[in-house]
Write an enzyme that holds these catalytic residues in place. Structure first.
Site, PDB file in Angstrom:
ATOM      1  N   CYS A  71       0.909  -1.263  -0.096  1.00 42.48           N
ATOM      2  CA  CYS A  71       0.127  -0.144  -0.003  1.00 42.48           C
ATOM      3  C   CYS A  71       1.003   1.239   0.075  1.00 42.48           C
ATOM      4  O   CYS A  71       1.808   1.570  -1.006  1.00 42.48           O
ATOM      5  CB  CYS A  71      -0.996  -0.053   1.069  1.00 42.48           C
ATOM      6  SG  CYS A  71      -2.357   1.148   1.381  1.00 42.48           S
ATOM      7  N   ASP A 110      -9.170  -3.930  -6.132  1.00 42.06           N
ATOM      8  CA  ASP A 110      -8.426  -3.165  -5.108  1.00 42.06           C
ATOM      9  C   ASP A 110      -9.542  -1.771  -5.237  1.00 42.06           C
ATOM     10  O   ASP A 110      -9.329  -1.217  -6.293  1.00 42.06           O
ATOM     11  CB  ASP A 110      -7.118  -2.949  -5.379  1.00 42.06           C
ATOM     12  CG  ASP A 110      -6.479  -2.417  -4.350  1.00 42.06           C
ATOM     13  OD1 ASP A 110      -7.309  -1.600  -3.423  1.00 42.06           O
ATOM     14  OD2 ASP A 110      -5.259  -2.455  -3.968  1.00 42.06           O
ATOM     15  N   HIS A 151      -7.958  -5.253  -1.885  1.00 38.07           N
ATOM     16  CA  HIS A 151      -6.524  -4.825  -1.373  1.00 38.07           C
ATOM     17  C   HIS A 151      -6.118  -5.490  -0.057  1.00 38.07           C
ATOM     18  O   HIS A 151      -5.088  -5.909  -0.048  1.00 38.07           O
ATOM     19  CB  HIS A 151      -7.126  -3.155  -0.913  1.00 38.07           C
ATOM     20  CG  HIS A 151      -5.640  -2.558  -0.478  1.00 38.07           C
ATOM     21  ND1 HIS A 151      -4.753  -1.980  -1.555  1.00 38.07           N
ATOM     22  CD2 HIS A 151      -5.436  -1.896   0.733  1.00 38.07           C
ATOM     23  CE1 HIS A 151      -3.766  -1.386  -0.882  1.00 38.07           C
ATOM     24  NE2 HIS A 151      -4.157  -1.481   0.469  1.00 38.07           N
TER      25      HIS A 151
END
Lengths: 383, 71
Positions: free
Chosen positions: A171, A324, A353
């Site tokens: 991330c 995501d 995600h």
């Protein structure tokens, strides 16, 4: 009189600073207490769901699942070490998002990315970011990337007799890892990015919400100092308002299945255990990355020098989650054409995600490919 | 599909709930991108932040008379 006035001023200035600083530190303490409260609430909900099916409550789940040791600590992070549990293949450095706790990669003993990597012979080091407290408004990306991450990579290389670690970024931690790899290409052996935004104008709904005409990051940081996790979490929840109800219904439905209930409690507890976004970095993150898209455009500067992704020459694996909604796939895919690496690969997987690290399916189908890629590019000790 | 009456009810609930989840996700996905929602959300956020900054500034101002000149 002059001396008295000087002493009085000094004491009052110190008190003023104490209260200002105590404000942000108290805010961090509140976040910790709030995470503990959420964990207790989730255990209660799980116990009720189990009771509906006539089953006993699950054993308590608290934070990281596997044992680890503290290797290094500075003002910004703790460097934790999960030793290899089979023949040593090399070292890894994991960089998680600044706002999330790293242990989504070590969620449960049976669902631990770090545990799987250690079992395959990797010495896994992970940066556990600290709450920023009073220093947050003055921190910048350089403090993290040229400071803490670079120091951690050096310490790992020294412990591995000169062998550079491969870096895994997840991330926002992936964005920072990519910047680190571009600024310090000599300090890493390979780079693996998971759900990493690079083209911020293609990053989905977050790009819409942070448009310059809609959101003033400076005003937000003038108001708060650091960005409180509660404010960010409410934003994430707005992306899927029905999600909270769906999760509770699923919990009640699956209460008889202990493994599902454990997964629910571990994951939801992690989701509610966040640290504040350091104010100085937040200003940069929103203005420079989301609003100016400077990293993708090649105009980003850090500490007075450019961040040029063409200087990222390490072998690169870019893992994209096809569902995501925090980092839309086009945002991650944008990286490959921008880097100087000759050995680069895009790996796409049908998950969300968080599913990249916290789902049983990704552990069975995705991580063996990532691990094999890392094994080919890591060496156990320097030559 | 389940052969028992209880199982059939469970299956029906699951499929209805899955349909509701999909519809809710689609609706909320469209709503959070709608320009009117964006404008409204931005306005509310800005009002909140202005209020919060005023409170922070007032707190700092309350200390200012005691703080003396900056060195």
């Amino acid at each position: 009189m002059g001396t008295l006035r000087w002493a009085e001023d000094l004491i009052v200035v110190q008190m003023h600073n104490f209260f200002r600083d105590a404000g942000l530190a108290w805010a961090d303490a509140f976040d910790v207490a709030s995470a503990h409260g959420a964990r207790a609430r989730l255990h209660t909900q799980a116990a009720l769901a189990r009771a509906l099916h006539g089953r006993p409550p699950i054993a308590p789940i608290a934070g990281p699942a596997l044992p680890h040791e503290l290797t290094l600590e500075d003002d910004l992070a703790r460097l934790l070490h999960y030793p290899a549990t089979s023949r040593r293949r090399g070292s890894l450095l994991i960089v998680a998002s600044l706002i999330n706790r790293y242990y989504v990669l070590d969620l449960l003993p049976e669902l631990s990315v770090i545990g799987s990597l250690a079992a395959r012979g990797f010495d896994v080091f992970v940066l556990d970011w600290k709450a920023p407290g009073a220093t947050g408004p003055d921190l910048g990306f350089a403090d993290y990337i040229d400071g803490t991450i670079a120091r951690a990579a050096d310490v790992i290389a020294r412990r591995s007799k000169g062998a550079r670690p491969a870096v895994i970024g997840y991330c926002m931690g992936g964005t920072m890892a990519a910047m680190f790899a571009a600024r310090h290409p000599e300090r890493l052996a390979a780079l693996c990015l998971l759900g990493t935004p690079i083209d911020f104008h293609a990053s989905g709904v977050l790009a819409d919400w942070t448009r310059r005409d809609l959101f003033d990051a400076d005003l937000a940081m003038d108001a708060y100092g650091n960005m409180p996790p509660s404010l960010m979490q409410s934003g994430f929840q707005l992306m899927n308002p029905a999600g909270a109800l769906s999760k509770l219904v699923a919990l009640a439905r699956d209460g008889a299945d202990e493994s599902r209930v454990r997964h629910f409690v571990a994951l939801e507890s992690w989701l509610e255990d966040n640290i504040a976004f350091p104010g100085g970095v937040y200003r940069d993150y929103i203005r420079t990355l989301y609003q100016d898209n400077a990293l993708c455009r090649g105009t980003m500067r850090m500490g007075g020098t450019p961040v040029d992704l063409r200087r990222l020459t390490a072998p690169l694996l870019d893992v994209v989650a096809l569902r995501d909604h925090i980092c839309a796939p086009p945002s991650s895919r944008a990286l490959l054409p921008l880097v100087g690496s000759k050995d680069k690969r895009l790996l796409e997987f049908d998950t969300g995600h968080i599913g990249l690290t916290a789902s049983h399916r990704s552990h069975q189908e995705l991580w063996p490919t990532i691990t094999a890629w890392l094994e080919e590019r890591c060496s156990p000790a320097g030559s | 599909m389940s052969a028992t009456p209880g199982g059939a009810a469970r299956d029906a609930f699951r499929s209805a709930f899955a349909a509701w989840e999909r519809a809710a996700a689609e609706m909320s996905g469209a709503a959070v991108r709608d320009p009117r929602t964006l404008e409204l959300g931005a306005g509310l956020m800005r009002a909140h932040l202005l209020w919060r900054r005023a409170a922070t500034d007032a707190w700092a101002a309350a200390w200012a008379p005691f703080a003396g000149p900056k060195t």
